[in-house]
Design a protein around this motif. Structure first.
Motif, PDB file in Angstrom:
ATOM      1  N   SER A 167       0.824  -1.206   0.000  1.00 48.59           N
ATOM      2  CA  SER A 167       0.000   0.000   0.000  1.00 48.59           C
ATOM      3  C   SER A 167       0.857   1.255   0.000  1.00 48.59           C
ATOM      4  N   ASP A 168       0.535   2.184  -0.879  1.00 44.78           N
ATOM      5  CA  ASP A 168       1.251   3.460  -0.918  1.00 44.78           C
ATOM      6  C   ASP A 168       0.876   4.360   0.251  1.00 44.78           C
ATOM      7  N   ALA A 169      -0.202   4.008   0.972  1.00 44.77           N
ATOM      8  CA  ALA A 169      -0.670   4.861   2.065  1.00 44.77           C
ATOM      9  C   ALA A 169       0.080   4.620   3.373  1.00 44.77           C
ATOM     10  N   VAL A 170       0.863   3.542   3.451  1.00 44.64           N
ATOM     11  CA  VAL A 170       1.569   3.221   4.685  1.00 44.64           C
ATOM     12  C   VAL A 170       2.741   4.180   4.881  1.00 44.64           C
ATOM     13  N   ARG A 171       2.821   4.777   6.081  1.00 39.83           N
ATOM     14  CA  ARG A 171       3.871   5.732   6.396  1.00 39.83           C
ATOM     15  C   ARG A 171       4.918   5.094   7.306  1.00 39.83           C
ATOM     16  N   THR A 172       6.185   5.471   7.077  1.00 42.39           N
ATOM     17  CA  THR A 172       7.297   5.007   7.895  1.00 42.39           C
ATOM     18  C   THR A 172       7.795   6.161   8.759  1.00 42.39           C
ATOM     19  N   GLU A 173       8.171   5.856   9.988  1.00 39.01           N
ATOM     20  CA  GLU A 173       8.693   6.884  10.891  1.00 39.01           C
ATOM     21  C   GLU A 173      10.082   7.332  10.444  1.00 39.01           C
ATOM     22  N   ASP A 174      10.539   8.452  11.004  1.00 38.35           N
ATOM     23  CA  ASP A 174      11.840   9.002  10.619  1.00 38.35           C
ATOM     24  C   ASP A 174      12.981   8.028  10.878  1.00 38.35           C
ATOM     25  N   ASP A 175      12.833   7.187  11.903  1.00 38.52           N
ATOM     26  CA  ASP A 175      13.897   6.227  12.212  1.00 38.52           C
ATOM     27  C   ASP A 175      13.783   4.939  11.405  1.00 38.52           C
ATOM     28  N   HIS A 224      -1.427   0.839  13.748  1.00 28.34           N
ATOM     29  CA  HIS A 224      -2.397   1.238  14.765  1.00 28.34           C
ATOM     30  C   HIS A 224      -3.650   0.374  14.662  1.00 28.34           C
ATOM     31  N   PHE A 225      -4.221   0.042  15.807  1.00 28.92           N
ATOM     32  CA  PHE A 225      -5.472  -0.719  15.880  1.00 28.92           C
ATOM     33  C   PHE A 225      -6.434   0.025  16.788  1.00 28.92           C
ATOM     34  N   GLY A 226      -7.705   0.034  16.427  1.00 28.72           N
ATOM     35  CA  GLY A 226      -8.694   0.649  17.293  1.00 28.72           C
ATOM     36  C   GLY A 226      -9.960   0.980  16.533  1.00 28.72           C
ATOM     37  N   PRO A 227     -11.022   1.374  17.242  1.00 31.93           N
ATOM     38  CA  PRO A 227     -12.291   1.675  16.574  1.00 31.93           C
ATOM     39  C   PRO A 227     -12.275   2.976  15.790  1.00 31.93           C
ATOM     40  N   THR A 228     -11.323   3.877  16.083  1.00 30.52           N
ATOM     41  CA  THR A 228     -11.197   5.135  15.325  1.00 30.52           C
ATOM     42  C   THR A 228      -9.756   5.304  14.889  1.00 30.52           C
ATOM     43  N   ALA A 229      -9.569   6.059  13.797  1.00 23.83           N
ATOM     44  CA  ALA A 229      -8.243   6.215  13.211  1.00 23.83           C
ATOM     45  C   ALA A 229      -7.441   7.285  13.939  1.00 23.83           C
ATOM     46  N   PRO A 230      -6.132   7.072  14.126  1.00 24.07           N
ATOM     47  CA  PRO A 230      -5.275   8.130  14.656  1.00 24.07           C
ATOM     48  C   PRO A 230      -5.061   9.198  13.581  1.00 24.07           C
ATOM     49  N   GLU A 231      -5.162  10.445  13.950  1.00 23.11           N
ATOM     50  CA  GLU A 231      -5.064  11.528  12.974  1.00 23.11           C
ATOM     51  C   GLU A 231      -3.713  11.492  12.271  1.00 23.11           C
ATOM     52  N   GLY A 232      -3.768  11.541  10.945  1.00 22.94           N
ATOM     53  CA  GLY A 232      -2.555  11.543  10.145  1.00 22.94           C
ATOM     54  C   GLY A 232      -1.938  10.180   9.931  1.00 22.94           C
ATOM     55  N   ARG A 233      -2.518   9.143  10.507  1.00 25.41           N
ATOM     56  CA  ARG A 233      -1.962   7.789  10.358  1.00 25.41           C
ATOM     57  C   ARG A 233      -3.019   6.823   9.831  1.00 25.41           C
ATOM     58  N   GLU A 234      -3.959   7.328   9.077  1.00 22.84           N
ATOM     59  CA  GLU A 234      -5.047   6.483   8.582  1.00 22.84           C
ATOM     60  C   GLU A 234      -4.533   5.315   7.746  1.00 22.84           C
ATOM     61  N   GLY A 235      -3.455   5.508   7.003  1.00 23.32           N
ATOM     62  CA  GLY A 235      -2.916   4.449   6.163  1.00 23.32           C
ATOM     63  C   GLY A 235      -2.250   3.330   6.946  1.00 23.32           C
ATOM     64  N   ASN A 236      -1.954   3.597   8.208  1.00 21.80           N
ATOM     65  CA  ASN A 236      -1.323   2.595   9.075  1.00 21.80           C
ATOM     66  C   ASN A 236      -2.298   1.999  10.082  1.00 21.80           C
TER      67      ASN A 236
END
Length: 477
Positions: free
Chosen positions: A415-423, A429-441
């Motif tokens: 998926s092109d939507a997956v983001r990698t951290e600077d390191d 992320h797992f949960g009933p709502t998406a973390p802001e800015g990390r929807e692709g993960n």
């Protein structure tokens, strides 16, 4: 001549005698058992046979899960029009609509079930650059096709002969003799749907002019391929036993089945008492095997000491054999309860080839995963894959893809939507709502419902096998 002593016999001690005798009353988990001088009284006779039939039913369930799973798979495919001359396909990938044991959302699959009793010798043309395999109806490995098979990924024609076939065998085929008339065929084309559509299946009698291949896309079809957890489990097994050659079943399982009334050529008609006992046995056994799956006690299932990540093949053997040649019964029941299909290329992948799996239903504290809470999983930089990786969430009841508003409950490197951290780490992320800015993960979960996760590595690299790379634990947020 040697001297023979006429000395006194030591006799049998009181302790030894007590160890071989039965007391007049035993308190057991099955109730009180009463005897007269070691002989069972009438209530004990009834209780003994009730206990024996219950135990036999539990053992049949645990040992026959692979067969019941294949019967359910075939029935589910037939329900949506996939017969022995049709290939069910995922174009391009599976959604959470079908109930299929731990299907993934990344691979273009094709599948069908052979019917050699009706079709006679049957040809499968495996596509190039594929990873395909065939299991018999007891879910034992029959052959690989494609990269791990004799065609070495160049594509080839495989001829499947019915049990007992003694006719002429033509040249030009890789010849396979499954022990059962029906077998499950799994086709995986690495080039995706386009490659998968090059597959062909047809009777040998039509080899001179094969019919046009029929495909059915079931990626978004709502149907069930999972076996029962009640009395009807035993009816599924009876279907298999009646349709297949008796010699396809090993004597031990055949004996267990005969003890509860499942015998080739004989109608399975348990009376009300036996039906009730077997229903109870199935429910108890399904609870036991769920415990095996999510809380195994054998340390060999755990990938790392002190970690919750588990490996479904503790001996890395697709036949669930220990190094000493013993059948690991718990491992066989565990694997087949939440997955379908076995192949050496899955259980013992080489570096850079095949695939490897790890799963867990627990967070870092040991608590079961809760769909109403938020969690994170850190995959450190340098994820050891040649091809791609995927993290996928499943429903612990159905062992199928978790059903939410998102039909693809997965985060993966395709998926092109997956983001990698600077390191370089990747945080899922797992949960009933998406973390802001990390929807692709993010993988959506369902409040009030549990879930478990499978980490898949396609083309695993050395740092996975030597354990110098390891995934983090699932952390409550």
């Amino acid at each position: 001549m040697p001297q023979v002593s006429d000395g006194p016999s030591p006799g049998v001690s009181a302790d030894a005698l007590a160890s071989i005798c039965s007391p007049d009353r035993l308190e057991t988990v099955f109730g009180t058992m009463d005897f007269f001088d070691g002989m069972p009284l009438s209530d004990t006779v009834t209780r003994s046979y009730d206990a024996l039939d219950l135990l036999r039913g539990i053992e049949v369930f645990l040992n026959c899960v692979p067969g019941a799973s294949m019967v359910a798979m075939r029935r589910g495919l037939r329900d949506i029009g996939i017969d022995s001359r049709t290939i069910g396909c995922l174009a391009p990938r599976c959604s959470s609509a079908p109930l299929v044991l731990t299907a993934n959302t990344e691979t273009a699959y094709g599948m069908t079930c052979l019917a050699l009793a009706q079709d006679g010798p049957t040809v499968i043309e495996a596509p190039e650059n594929s990873l395909c395999f065939v299991n018999d109806l007891w879910q034992r490995h029959v052959t690989d096709m494609g990269i791990a098979g004799p065609d070495r990924g160049e594509g080839g024609k495989y001829l499947f002969l019915p049990p007992g076939h003694d006719g002429e065998v033509p040249e030009g085929y890789f010849v396979v003799r499954p022990p059962t008339f029906s077998s499950w065929v799994l086709l995986r084309a690495l080039s995706g749907t386009e490659g998968l559509l090059q597959s062909r299946i047809y009777p040998l009698s039509a080899a001179a002019d094969p019919p046009e291949q029929r495909f059915v896309d079931f990626a978004e079809s709502d149907f069930n391929t999972i076996h029962a957890n009640d009395f009807s489990f035993f009816e599924e097994i009876d279907t298999l036993v009646q349709e297949e050659p008796p010699e396809a079943l090993d004597p031990e399982r055949a004996g267990q089945l005969a003890a509860i009334g499942i015998v080739p050529g004989t109608p399975f008609r348990p009376d009300d008492r036996m039906r009730s006992i077997l229903d109870t046995a199935a429910r108890i056994a399904s609870g036991i095997v769920r415990t095996l799956c999510f809380k195994p006690r054998d340390p060999g299932f755990y990938v790392y000491p002190g970690s919750s990540w588990k490996n479904p093949w503790p001996s890395h053997n697709h036949e669930f054999l220990s190094p000493e040649g013993a059948r690991l019964l718990d491992a066989r029941a565990l694997y087949h309860y939440f997955a379908a299909g076995t192949s050496p290329a899955m259980a013992a992948a080489a570096v850079g080839a095949g695939s490897q799996y790890a799963y867990t239903a627990e967070d870092s504290t040991g608590a079961l995963l809760d769909g109403g809470r938020h969690y994170t999983l850190t995959l450190p930089s340098g994820i050891p894959v040649k091809n791609f990786w995927a993290v996928t969430a499943y429903d612990p009841q159905t062992r199928s893809l978790l059903r939410t508003d998102d039909p693809y409950p997965s985060v993966n490197s395709l998926s092109d939507a997956v983001r990698t951290e600077d390191d370089g780490d990747t945080i899922v992320h797992f949960g009933p709502t998406a973390p802001e800015g990390r929807e692709g993960n993010w993988i959506r979960t369902v409040p009030g419902k549990g879930w478990f996760v499978v980490l898949r590595l396609y083309g695993p690299l050395e740092s996975w096998f030597d354990k110098s790379w390891r995934p983090g634990e699932i952390e409550p947020a």
